[in-house]
Write a protein that holds these residues in place. Structure first.
Motif, PDB file in Angstrom:
ATOM      1  N   ALA A 161     -72.130 103.813 -16.433  1.00 21.67           N
ATOM      2  CA  ALA A 161     -71.731 105.095 -15.817  1.00 21.67           C
ATOM      3  C   ALA A 161     -71.137 104.890 -14.425  1.00 21.67           C
ATOM      4  CB  ALA A 161     -72.946 106.013 -15.747  1.00 21.67           C
ATOM      5  N   GLU A 162     -71.697 103.944 -13.667  1.00 20.66           N
ATOM      6  CA  GLU A 162     -71.180 103.667 -12.331  1.00 20.66           C
ATOM      7  C   GLU A 162     -69.830 102.961 -12.376  1.00 20.66           C
ATOM      8  OE1 GLU A 162     -75.488 103.134 -10.021  1.00 20.66           O
ATOM      9  OE2 GLU A 162     -74.365 101.368 -10.729  1.00 20.66           O
ATOM     10  N   THR A 163     -69.618 102.153 -13.431  1.00 19.69           N
ATOM     11  CA  THR A 163     -68.370 101.388 -13.547  1.00 19.69           C
ATOM     12  C   THR A 163     -67.219 102.250 -14.044  1.00 19.69           C
ATOM     13  OG1 THR A 163     -69.600  99.355 -13.984  1.00 19.69           O
ATOM     14  CG2 THR A 163     -67.286  99.404 -14.670  1.00 19.69           C
ATOM     15  N   TRP A 164     -67.487 103.058 -15.075  1.00 22.40           N
ATOM     16  CA  TRP A 164     -66.428 103.853 -15.700  1.00 22.40           C
ATOM     17  C   TRP A 164     -66.605 105.316 -15.305  1.00 22.40           C
ATOM     18  CZ3 TRP A 164     -62.928 100.630 -17.078  1.00 22.40           C
ATOM     19  CH2 TRP A 164     -63.265  99.394 -17.655  1.00 22.40           C
ATOM     20  N   THR A 165     -66.072 105.671 -14.147  1.00 16.79           N
ATOM     21  CA  THR A 165     -66.186 107.048 -13.665  1.00 16.79           C
ATOM     22  C   THR A 165     -65.081 107.944 -14.221  1.00 16.79           C
ATOM     23  OG1 THR A 165     -64.926 106.415 -11.694  1.00 16.79           O
ATOM     24  CG2 THR A 165     -67.331 106.322 -11.539  1.00 16.79           C
ATOM     25  N   ASP A 166     -64.031 107.322 -14.754  1.00 15.24           N
ATOM     26  CA  ASP A 166     -62.908 108.078 -15.307  1.00 15.24           C
ATOM     27  C   ASP A 166     -63.175 108.335 -16.797  1.00 15.24           C
ATOM     28  OD1 ASP A 166     -60.489 108.985 -16.391  1.00 15.24           O
ATOM     29  OD2 ASP A 166     -59.285 107.827 -14.972  1.00 15.24           O
ATOM     30  N   GLU A 167     -63.407 109.567 -17.172  1.00 18.04           N
ATOM     31  CA  GLU A 167     -63.757 109.899 -18.554  1.00 18.04           C
ATOM     32  C   GLU A 167     -62.635 109.538 -19.524  1.00 18.04           C
ATOM     33  OE1 GLU A 167     -65.133 113.786 -21.226  1.00 18.04           O
ATOM     34  OE2 GLU A 167     -65.069 113.904 -19.033  1.00 18.04           O
ATOM     35  N   GLN A 168     -61.388 109.634 -19.076  1.00 21.30           N
ATOM     36  CA  GLN A 168     -60.259 109.317 -19.940  1.00 21.30           C
ATOM     37  C   GLN A 168     -60.280 107.845 -20.340  1.00 21.30           C
ATOM     38  OE1 GLN A 168     -56.455 110.314 -18.278  1.00 21.30           O
ATOM     39  NE2 GLN A 168     -55.336 109.919 -20.161  1.00 21.30           N
ATOM     40  N   ILE A 169     -60.591 106.945 -19.379  1.00 20.94           N
ATOM     41  CA  ILE A 169     -60.674 105.518 -19.680  1.00 20.94           C
ATOM     42  C   ILE A 169     -61.813 105.252 -20.655  1.00 20.94           C
ATOM     43  CG2 ILE A 169     -61.210 103.250 -18.703  1.00 20.94           C
ATOM     44  CD1 ILE A 169     -59.675 103.994 -16.231  1.00 20.94           C
ATOM     45  N   VAL A 170     -62.928 105.963 -20.458  1.00 21.82           N
ATOM     46  CA  VAL A 170     -64.073 105.790 -21.363  1.00 21.82           C
ATOM     47  C   VAL A 170     -63.677 106.143 -22.786  1.00 21.82           C
ATOM     48  CG1 VAL A 170     -66.385 106.598 -21.940  1.00 21.82           C
ATOM     49  CG2 VAL A 170     -65.777 106.174 -19.556  1.00 21.82           C
ATOM     50  N   GLN A 171     -63.008 107.274 -22.967  1.00 26.13           N
ATOM     51  CA  GLN A 171     -62.646 107.735 -24.305  1.00 26.13           C
ATOM     52  C   GLN A 171     -61.597 106.833 -24.951  1.00 26.13           C
ATOM     53  OE1 GLN A 171     -61.432 111.793 -23.635  1.00 26.13           O
ATOM     54  NE2 GLN A 171     -63.534 112.572 -23.627  1.00 26.13           N
ATOM     55  N   GLN A 172     -60.609 106.399 -24.170  1.00 26.04           N
ATOM     56  CA  GLN A 172     -59.498 105.638 -24.730  1.00 26.04           C
ATOM     57  C   GLN A 172     -59.806 104.155 -24.893  1.00 26.04           C
ATOM     58  OE1 GLN A 172     -56.090 106.430 -22.256  1.00 26.04           O
ATOM     59  NE2 GLN A 172     -55.834 108.514 -23.008  1.00 26.04           N
ATOM     60  N   LEU A 173     -60.718 103.614 -24.072  1.00 31.48           N
ATOM     61  CA  LEU A 173     -60.963 102.169 -24.090  1.00 31.48           C
ATOM     62  C   LEU A 173     -62.426 101.828 -24.360  1.00 31.48           C
ATOM     63  CD1 LEU A 173     -58.711 101.098 -21.085  1.00 31.48           C
ATOM     64  CD2 LEU A 173     -58.254 100.762 -23.516  1.00 31.48           C
ATOM     65  N   ALA A 174     -63.279 102.059 -23.390  1.00 28.18           N
ATOM     66  CA  ALA A 174     -64.662 101.592 -23.486  1.00 28.18           C
ATOM     67  C   ALA A 174     -65.390 102.138 -24.712  1.00 28.18           C
ATOM     68  CB  ALA A 174     -65.426 101.961 -22.208  1.00 28.18           C
ATOM     69  N   ALA A 175     -65.082 103.358 -25.105  1.00 29.48           N
ATOM     70  CA  ALA A 175     -65.760 103.949 -26.264  1.00 29.48           C
ATOM     71  C   ALA A 175     -65.251 103.377 -27.587  1.00 29.48           C
ATOM     72  CB  ALA A 175     -65.582 105.470 -26.253  1.00 29.48           C
ATOM     73  N   GLN A 176     -64.161 102.610 -27.543  1.00 29.10           N
ATOM     74  CA  GLN A 176     -63.566 102.070 -28.762  1.00 29.10           C
ATOM     75  C   GLN A 176     -64.126 100.696 -29.145  1.00 29.10           C
ATOM     76  OE1 GLN A 176     -61.574 104.210 -30.393  1.00 29.10           O
ATOM     77  NE2 GLN A 176     -62.037 105.556 -28.645  1.00 29.10           N
ATOM     78  N   ILE A 177     -64.978 100.131 -28.293  1.00 26.91           N
ATOM     79  CA  ILE A 177     -65.585  98.833 -28.606  1.00 26.91           C
ATOM     80  C   ILE A 177     -67.094  99.000 -28.719  1.00 26.91           C
ATOM     81  CG2 ILE A 177     -63.744  97.506 -27.517  1.00 26.91           C
ATOM     82  CD1 ILE A 177     -65.544  97.129 -25.077  1.00 26.91           C
ATOM     83  N   PRO A 178     -67.777  98.099 -29.453  1.00 27.79           N
ATOM     84  CA  PRO A 178     -69.235  98.210 -29.603  1.00 27.79           C
ATOM     85  C   PRO A 178     -69.960  98.137 -28.255  1.00 27.79           C
ATOM     86  CG  PRO A 178     -68.334  96.689 -31.232  1.00 27.79           C
ATOM     87  CD  PRO A 178     -67.219  97.012 -30.272  1.00 27.79           C
ATOM     88  N   TRP A 179     -71.163  98.685 -28.235  1.00 29.47           N
ATOM     89  CA  TRP A 179     -71.930  98.755 -26.996  1.00 29.47           C
ATOM     90  C   TRP A 179     -72.163  97.375 -26.385  1.00 29.47           C
ATOM     91  CZ3 TRP A 179     -73.138 101.184 -22.914  1.00 29.47           C
ATOM     92  CH2 TRP A 179     -74.275 100.887 -22.176  1.00 29.47           C
ATOM     93  N   PHE A 180     -72.508  96.386 -27.218  1.00 33.10           N
ATOM     94  CA  PHE A 180     -72.814  95.071 -26.668  1.00 33.10           C
ATOM     95  C   PHE A 180     -71.562  94.364 -26.144  1.00 33.10           C
ATOM     96  CE2 PHE A 180     -76.702  95.644 -29.219  1.00 33.10           C
ATOM     97  CZ  PHE A 180     -77.635  95.425 -28.211  1.00 33.10           C
ATOM     98  N   HIS A 181     -70.379  94.739 -26.625  1.00 37.01           N
ATOM     99  CA  HIS A 181     -69.146  94.263 -25.998  1.00 37.01           C
ATOM    100  C   HIS A 181     -69.082  94.755 -24.548  1.00 37.01           C
ATOM    101  CE1 HIS A 181     -67.995  93.220 -30.024  1.00 37.01           C
ATOM    102  NE2 HIS A 181     -66.727  92.944 -29.716  1.00 37.01           N
ATOM    103  N   ASN A 182     -69.423  96.030 -24.362  1.00 35.27           N
ATOM    104  CA  ASN A 182     -69.422  96.594 -23.012  1.00 35.27           C
ATOM    105  C   ASN A 182     -70.457  95.905 -22.124  1.00 35.27           C
ATOM    106  OD1 ASN A 182     -67.500  98.908 -22.685  1.00 35.27           O
ATOM    107  ND2 ASN A 182     -68.521  99.622 -24.537  1.00 35.27           N
ATOM    108  N   CYS A 183     -71.596  95.555 -22.701  1.00 32.15           N
ATOM    109  CA  CYS A 183     -72.633  94.878 -21.921  1.00 32.15           C
ATOM    110  C   CYS A 183     -72.145  93.515 -21.435  1.00 32.15           C
ATOM    111  CB  CYS A 183     -73.907  94.724 -22.757  1.00 32.15           C
ATOM    112  SG  CYS A 183     -74.719  96.291 -23.148  1.00 32.15           S
ATOM    113  N   ILE A 184     -71.452  92.793 -22.316  1.00 34.92           N
ATOM    114  CA  ILE A 184     -70.902  91.484 -21.933  1.00 34.92           C
ATOM    115  C   ILE A 184     -69.912  91.642 -20.788  1.00 34.92           C
ATOM    116  CG2 ILE A 184     -69.366  89.630 -22.708  1.00 34.92           C
ATOM    117  CD1 ILE A 184     -70.707  89.881 -25.463  1.00 34.92           C
ATOM    118  N   LEU A 185     -69.043  92.647 -20.877  1.00 31.92           N
ATOM    119  CA  LEU A 185     -68.050  92.876 -19.832  1.00 31.92           C
ATOM    120  C   LEU A 185     -68.712  93.247 -18.508  1.00 31.92           C
ATOM    121  CD1 LEU A 185     -65.431  94.813 -21.968  1.00 31.92           C
ATOM    122  CD2 LEU A 185     -65.075  92.605 -20.879  1.00 31.92           C
TER     123      LEU A 185
END
Length: 271
Positions: free
Chosen positions: A16-40
């Motif tokens: 939540a602190e890293t991705w403050t832009d909801e548009q980026i979350v919907q278009q990018l971060a939400a398109q990969i599995p959760w553990f991919h996000n954890c690695i990043l």
């Protein structure tokens, strides 16, 4: 909601602190599995770099293990860094696409070879680990053959490695060199590219591309060598050092040779 571990809750807060832009979350971060996000979140500190890895993971369907490998080998810093003459020899947008697909250096850390390895030994090792080699080359490379035979004017010539790139729609010739780059290598590669264009290229194919893969290269020398060559050629380096975590664990070549000599002495004494 219940059942989240403290570790997962910390990741959620960090997300939540890293991705403050909801548009980026919907278009990018939400398109990969959760553990991919954890690695990043764990391994990548730069926001542009995180976005780039997400885009690549989506485009190429990377698993978690592949994503982690690409981060560890610093793909973001290597992609598109080869010395090429593509801007002068390929039309747009193929020149930009080809530039971005070729790395410098290539990471052959999946190989365990001596530093003074010979070219045929390097070629054999890459073919023995073809799956890892294709992963390092990147998406779209289809293996055609090694020591690919070409007959020109009654003489025989052999290409170290020949590929076809499904996205670029062209043949890619790779010439392996276990030495530093030399200007004459570009002339040899230009010859190979011309022959492949004449003998193998289909009318619908794009121009053949050559990659000279060397142990090391001087940037200025490579740029001069490619400046007036009218065939699309890239010059890249390769590295095959063991990961730092293994360098102090595995025996050196000298230690292995000494151990083998001891075993041979023991066997000869038994006989």
């Amino acid at each position: 909601m219940m059942g989240f571990s403290s570790r997962n809750l910390k990741y959620m807060r960090s997300f939540a602190e890293t991705w403050t832009d909801e548009q980026i979350v919907q278009q990018l971060a939400a398109q990969i599995p959760w553990f991919h996000n954890c690695i990043l979140l764990d391994k990548v500190k730069s926001k542009p770099e995180r976005i780039w890895y997400i885009q690549q993971a989506i485009a190429n369907g990377w698993s978690r293990a592949v994503l982690e490998h690409q981060i560890e080998t610093k793909l973001y810093q290597r992609q598109g860094k080869a010395i090429t003459n593509f801007e002068l020899t390929l039309p747009q947008p193929q020149s930009d696409l080809a530039q971005q697909l070729i790395k410098d250096p290539y990471a052959f850390d999946f190989l365990t070879l001596a530093q003074n390895v010979q070219e045929r030994e390097l070629e054999k090792a890459l073919l023995d680990r073809i799956r890892s080699f294709l992963l390092e080359l990147g998406t779209g490379f289809a293996f055609v053959g090694s020591q690919y035979h070409l007959e020109v004017g009654g003489d025989d010539f052999y290409i170290d490695l020949l590929f076809y790139h499904l996205k670029l729609r062209c043949y890619i010739v790779i010439d392996l060199k276990t030495t530093n780059f030399k200007p004459e290598y570009s002339g040899k590669m230009s010859f190979y590219v011309s022959v492949v264009d004449d003998l193998l290229r289909h009318p619908d194919d794009k121009p053949t591309i050559g990659i000279i893969l060397c142990k090391s290269r001087n940037q200025t020398v490579a740029e001069y060598a490619l400046r007036d060559v009218n065939k699309p050629i890239a010059v890249s380096q390769y590295k095959h050092e063991l990961p730092a975590s293994l360098q102090n664990v595995l025996p050196s070549i000298e230690q292995l040779e000494a151990e083998l000599a001891t075993i041979e002495m023991i066997e000869s004494d038994r006989l």
